[in-house]
Design a protein around this motif. Structure first.
Motif, PDB file in Angstrom:
ATOM      1  N   PRO A  50      -4.658  -6.702   2.782  1.00 51.21           N
ATOM      2  CA  PRO A  50      -5.493  -5.525   1.916  1.00 51.21           C
ATOM      3  C   PRO A  50      -5.913  -4.169   1.359  1.00 51.21           C
ATOM      4  O   PRO A  50      -5.576  -3.523   0.594  1.00 51.21           O
ATOM      5  N   ASP A  51      -5.152  -3.251   2.337  1.00 53.39           N
ATOM      6  CA  ASP A  51      -4.532  -2.134   2.331  1.00 53.39           C
ATOM      7  C   ASP A  51      -2.900  -1.556   1.737  1.00 53.39           C
ATOM      8  O   ASP A  51      -2.449  -0.937   2.380  1.00 53.39           O
ATOM      9  N   ARG A  52      -2.914  -3.286   1.333  1.00 56.04           N
ATOM     10  CA  ARG A  52      -1.414  -2.644   0.532  1.00 56.04           C
ATOM     11  C   ARG A  52      -0.667  -1.916   0.003  1.00 56.04           C
ATOM     12  O   ARG A  52       0.078  -0.800   0.173  1.00 56.04           O
ATOM     13  N   SER A  53      -1.429  -1.644  -0.430  1.00 57.45           N
ATOM     14  CA  SER A  53      -1.670  -0.484  -1.837  1.00 57.45           C
ATOM     15  C   SER A  53      -1.731   0.914  -1.048  1.00 57.45           C
ATOM     16  O   SER A  53      -1.703   2.446  -1.222  1.00 57.45           O
ATOM     17  N   ARG A  54      -2.392   0.867   0.315  1.00 54.31           N
ATOM     18  CA  ARG A  54      -2.244   2.651   0.628  1.00 54.31           C
ATOM     19  C   ARG A  54      -1.325   2.277   1.298  1.00 54.31           C
ATOM     20  O   ARG A  54      -1.928   3.815   3.160  1.00 54.31           O
ATOM     21  N   ALA A  55      -0.262   1.585   2.213  1.00 52.05           N
ATOM     22  CA  ALA A  55       0.615   1.826   3.003  1.00 52.05           C
ATOM     23  C   ALA A  55       1.982   3.104   3.080  1.00 52.05           C
ATOM     24  O   ALA A  55       1.885   3.451   4.258  1.00 52.05           O
ATOM     25  N   SER A  56       1.792   3.334   1.835  1.00 50.27           N
ATOM     26  CA  SER A  56       2.660   4.775   1.017  1.00 50.27           C
ATOM     27  C   SER A  56       2.096   5.966   1.795  1.00 50.27           C
ATOM     28  O   SER A  56       2.358   6.742   2.256  1.00 50.27           O
ATOM     29  N   ALA A  57       0.708   5.818   1.267  1.00 54.65           N
ATOM     30  CA  ALA A  57      -0.227   7.750   2.377  1.00 54.65           C
ATOM     31  C   ALA A  57      -0.303   7.242   3.107  1.00 54.65           C
ATOM     32  O   ALA A  57       0.007   8.566   3.752  1.00 54.65           O
ATOM     33  N   LEU A  58      -1.068   6.294   4.113  1.00 49.90           N
ATOM     34  CA  LEU A  58      -0.534   6.826   5.218  1.00 49.90           C
ATOM     35  C   LEU A  58       0.763   6.762   5.932  1.00 49.90           C
ATOM     36  O   LEU A  58       0.298   7.260   7.533  1.00 49.90           O
ATOM     37  N   SER A  59       1.979   6.159   5.115  1.00 53.40           N
ATOM     38  CA  SER A  59       3.253   6.731   5.294  1.00 53.40           C
ATOM     39  C   SER A  59       3.001   8.072   5.706  1.00 53.40           C
ATOM     40  O   SER A  59       3.918   8.577   7.050  1.00 53.40           O
ATOM     41  N   ALA A  60       3.146   8.607   4.566  1.00 54.27           N
ATOM     42  CA  ALA A  60       3.469  10.130   4.344  1.00 54.27           C
ATOM     43  C   ALA A  60       1.956  10.954   5.740  1.00 54.27           C
ATOM     44  O   ALA A  60       2.932  11.906   5.763  1.00 54.27           O
ATOM     45  N   GLU A  61       1.536  10.207   5.404  1.00 53.81           N
ATOM     46  CA  GLU A  61       0.510  10.451   6.786  1.00 53.81           C
ATOM     47  C   GLU A  61       1.271  11.458   7.986  1.00 53.81           C
ATOM     48  O   GLU A  61       1.266  12.145   9.259  1.00 53.81           O
ATOM     49  N   ALA A  62       1.521   9.456   8.037  1.00 58.37           N
ATOM     50  CA  ALA A  62       2.195   9.597   9.664  1.00 58.37           C
ATOM     51  C   ALA A  62       3.654  10.042   9.886  1.00 58.37           C
ATOM     52  O   ALA A  62       3.807  10.934  10.897  1.00 58.37           O
TER      53      ALA A  62
END
Length: 213
Positions: A70-82
């Protein structure tokens, strides 16, 4: 910090972030191919910062969520934070971190973020090239198998009399997503490579259809 040392440090950080999780379509081989694609495109386009491209390519899937998450669309934003956290802990220029974070956030098809820098455009194309050609087909069938999709609709493989559904049929993914991806590359170099790979995929589909009658 040399480019080689930066790549090594980012790969070590990625291994820690991923832990014991395994994904044949998003592994170290994938990120290294994306980096190689990025360097090829950068060489053709000029004007890109390798010290931004290296961590952006290696860490672009730092947070790797399944396609149906369900959060697939946020994966790149989460990766950017990491990625920003990883780089902040290294002897890495702090002023370059926002450029890395933007490139990672904008690389994802599902995020819908427009790439605003040369590095972001290059990374987006570099990652999307992984969805095309022979490696793209291999990854497509791998992911579809993980999600329980069939290879194709035996009664109507080209969807002439039904709606395309790439969640049920792997082959449908070519028309639903991959051919459109090839047509929407950001850079001239990326477009040229994508066109050749898309043509190869079309040839594969033609052969497949001939074999299944």
């Amino acid at each position: 910090m040399t480019p080689a040392a930066l790549q090594s440090a980012c790969e070590a950080a990625l291994a820690r972030l991923w832990g014991d999780t395994t994904d044949g379509a998003h592994d170290l081989g994938h990120v290294r191919r994306v980096l190689a694609n990025a360097r090829t495109i950068a060489a053709g386009e000029g004007g890109a910062d390798d010290m931004v491209l290296i961590p952006a390519a290696i860490l672009h899937d730092a947070v790797n969520l399944p396609k149906d998450h369900p959060d697939r669309s946020r994966a790149s934003a989460l990766s950017a934070e990491a990625a920003a956290e990883v780089l902040a802990a290294l002897p890495y220029p702090a002023e370059k971190i926002p450029a890395v974070a933007h490139a990672i956030a904008a690389h994802s098809f599902s995020a819908g973020i427009a790439p605003e820098t040369a590095e972001a455009r290059i990374l987006q194309d570099a990652d999307r090239l992984e969805a095309l050609g022979a490696i793209g087909l291999a990854r497509m069938f791998h992911v579809a198998g993980q999600m329980g999709a069939a290879l194709f609709d035996a009664d109507d493989p080209m969807a002439l009399y039904r709606t395309l559904d790439d969640r049920r049929f792997s082959l449908d993914h070519l028309e639903v997503k991959l051919f459109p991806v090839a047509a929407a590359m950001q850079t001239e170099t990326g477009r040229a490579i994508a066109a050749e790979r898309a043509e190869w995929m079309q040839s594969f589909r033609t052969r497949l259809l001939a074999e299944i009658g």
